[in-house]
Design an enzyme around this catalytic site. Structure first.
Site, PDB file in Angstrom:
ATOM      1  N   ASP A 170     -10.261  -4.247  -4.296  1.00 14.16           N
ATOM      2  CA  ASP A 170      -9.465  -3.211  -3.630  1.00 14.16           C
ATOM      3  C   ASP A 170      -9.632  -1.888  -4.369  1.00 14.16           C
ATOM      4  O   ASP A 170      -9.458  -1.837  -5.591  1.00 14.16           O
ATOM      5  CB  ASP A 170      -7.992  -3.643  -3.646  1.00 14.16           C
ATOM      6  N   SER A 220       0.830  -1.200   0.000  1.00 12.88           N
ATOM      7  CA  SER A 220       0.000   0.000   0.000  1.00 12.88           C
ATOM      8  C   SER A 220       0.871   1.260   0.000  1.00 12.88           C
ATOM      9  O   SER A 220       1.642   1.475  -0.937  1.00 12.88           O
ATOM     10  CB  SER A 220      -0.956  -0.042   1.200  1.00 12.88           C
ATOM     11  N   HIS A 246      -7.873  -5.553  -0.089  1.00 13.04           N
ATOM     12  CA  HIS A 246      -6.724  -4.783   0.370  1.00 13.04           C
ATOM     13  C   HIS A 246      -6.311  -5.276   1.761  1.00 13.04           C
ATOM     14  O   HIS A 246      -7.153  -5.631   2.575  1.00 13.04           O
ATOM     15  CB  HIS A 246      -7.120  -3.303   0.452  1.00 13.04           C
TER      16      HIS A 246
END
Length: 365
Positions: free
Chosen positions: A292, A197, A322
């Site tokens: 996601d 991320s 995610h």
């Protein structure tokens, strides 16, 4: 209900959650509900069950303040974490930064020979939350499964330290790792970067910075659902805006803390996807998740790398959400995805390690 459950100690919540995941598949399906399908994809049972359990608890990413969100994140790792990966030694370090030091942790699989590859890892959390501790389980797993040393870096967080502090810290940590590789037991010619991320964003930015600045460069980049362009709202952000762990509201909250200046969000050190030239960047493994909000920008970055002539493996895990790297202590589907990435890391680093070059091409007896 969620308020009541949030009063239960995290360790008790964790035991209950692991108990749910140990149930037979028909019971897990019953608890999770009918399969969820969107955009032609079907959510994995493990992911759907986890989302159902999260809805009953106090697990979320953003909060009323950065400090409150960090406290919640640290508590949630006791709920989501599994058994500690064995056979990995750790050593806490302090890395020099522009001002002060950065906390870091070195993970060393037992029996790993000196001069082996090293992964410098940057944790996720929207540049606002997360820590070396929040990603301890993942780093242990990568070290053990890939057979590499891992240096996990605690860069400074927003809003106390806004852009470009995290990017500067990440580059400083990489430079430290290459300059001190031998004291870390690693091969200075086989240092990679990785992250998930926001951490994936930082890893990619380090590759860009190293190319521009000259000097040592990462030999591989391991990117889990990287944030690559906050300046554009892509289709996946609308498709999965709510109900799949990372929400549209979370993403706005994170970028407002990290880079409140809207114009600066097109800076390649934030929006790495917008860098003018990606030629010369190291080979990459880019893993995205089908459910996601960050899916499309992660895939777009992998595509741009390939167009620039960079060797890249892109794998969209159609059935995952995610944050899956933090859930390997739960369902097997999460571990499968991370195990694949560990294999890609092992291969990519082995091809650049001096020790392996000797093993493969040296004279035989």
């Amino acid at each position: 209900m969620s308020t009541l459950i949030s009063r239960v100690p995290p360790s008790v919540q964790g035991a209950a959650l692991h108990g749910v995941f140990a149930l037979p598949q028909p019971l897990r399906r019953l608890l999770a509900g009918p399969p969820i399908r969107r955009d032609g994809l079907e959510l994995a049972l493990d992911a759907q069950l986890l989302l159902r359990m999260m809805a009953l608890s106090d697990i979320s990413l953003s909060s009323s303040s950065a400090e409150a969100a960090r406290i919640r994140t640290e508590a949630s790792r006791h709920v989501l974490g599994g058994a500690v990966v064995s056979g990995v030694r750790t050593r806490n370090l302090n890395l020099p930064a522009a001002q002060g030091t950065l906390p870091a942790r070195l993970y060393e699989p037992r029996g790993l020979a000196p001069g082996s590859p090293l992964l410098v890892y940057f944790h996720g959390g929207g540049w606002v939350i997360g820590s070396v501790d929040s990603h301890d389980g993942l780093c242990r797993y990568l070290a053990a499964q890939a057979g590499v040393r891992v240096l996990s870096v605690g860069y400074r967080l927003a809003p106390e330290y806004r852009f470009p502090t995290a990017a500067d810290d990440a580059f400083a940590a990489f430079r430290y790792a290459t300059a001190n590789a031998e004291s870390l037991g690693a091969d200075p010619a086989a240092v990679a970067v990785g992250g998930d991320s926001a951490g994936g964003n930082l890893a990619a930015v380090v590759c860009l910075d190293a190319l521009r600045e000259g000097g040592p460069r990462p030999v591989f980049q391991l990117l889990f659902y990287p944030a690559t362009d906050p300046s554009v709202r892509r289709r996946s952000r609308d498709l999965f805006a709510d109900g799949f762990f990372l929400t549209d509201e979370d993403m706005t909250w994170f970028i407002d803390h990290y880079c409140p200046d809207v114009e600066s969000r097109r800076d390649p050190r934030v929006a790495v996807l917008l860098a003018e030239d990606l030629r010369g960047l190291p080979p990459a493994y880019v893993a995205t998740a089908g459910f996601d909000p960050l899916r499309d920008e992660g895939n777009a970055f992998a595509d741009r790398l390939r167009e620039a002539g960079v060797p890249v493996v892109k794998h969209q895990h159609d059935d995952l959400i995610h944050g899956f790297v933090n859930f390997i202590g739960l369902g097997t589907r999460f571990r499968e995805a991370v195990a694949e990435a560990a294999g890609a890391l092992c291969t990519g680093l082995a091809l650049r390690s001096r020790a392996n070059v000797v093993d493969l091409f040296g004279p035989t007896a």
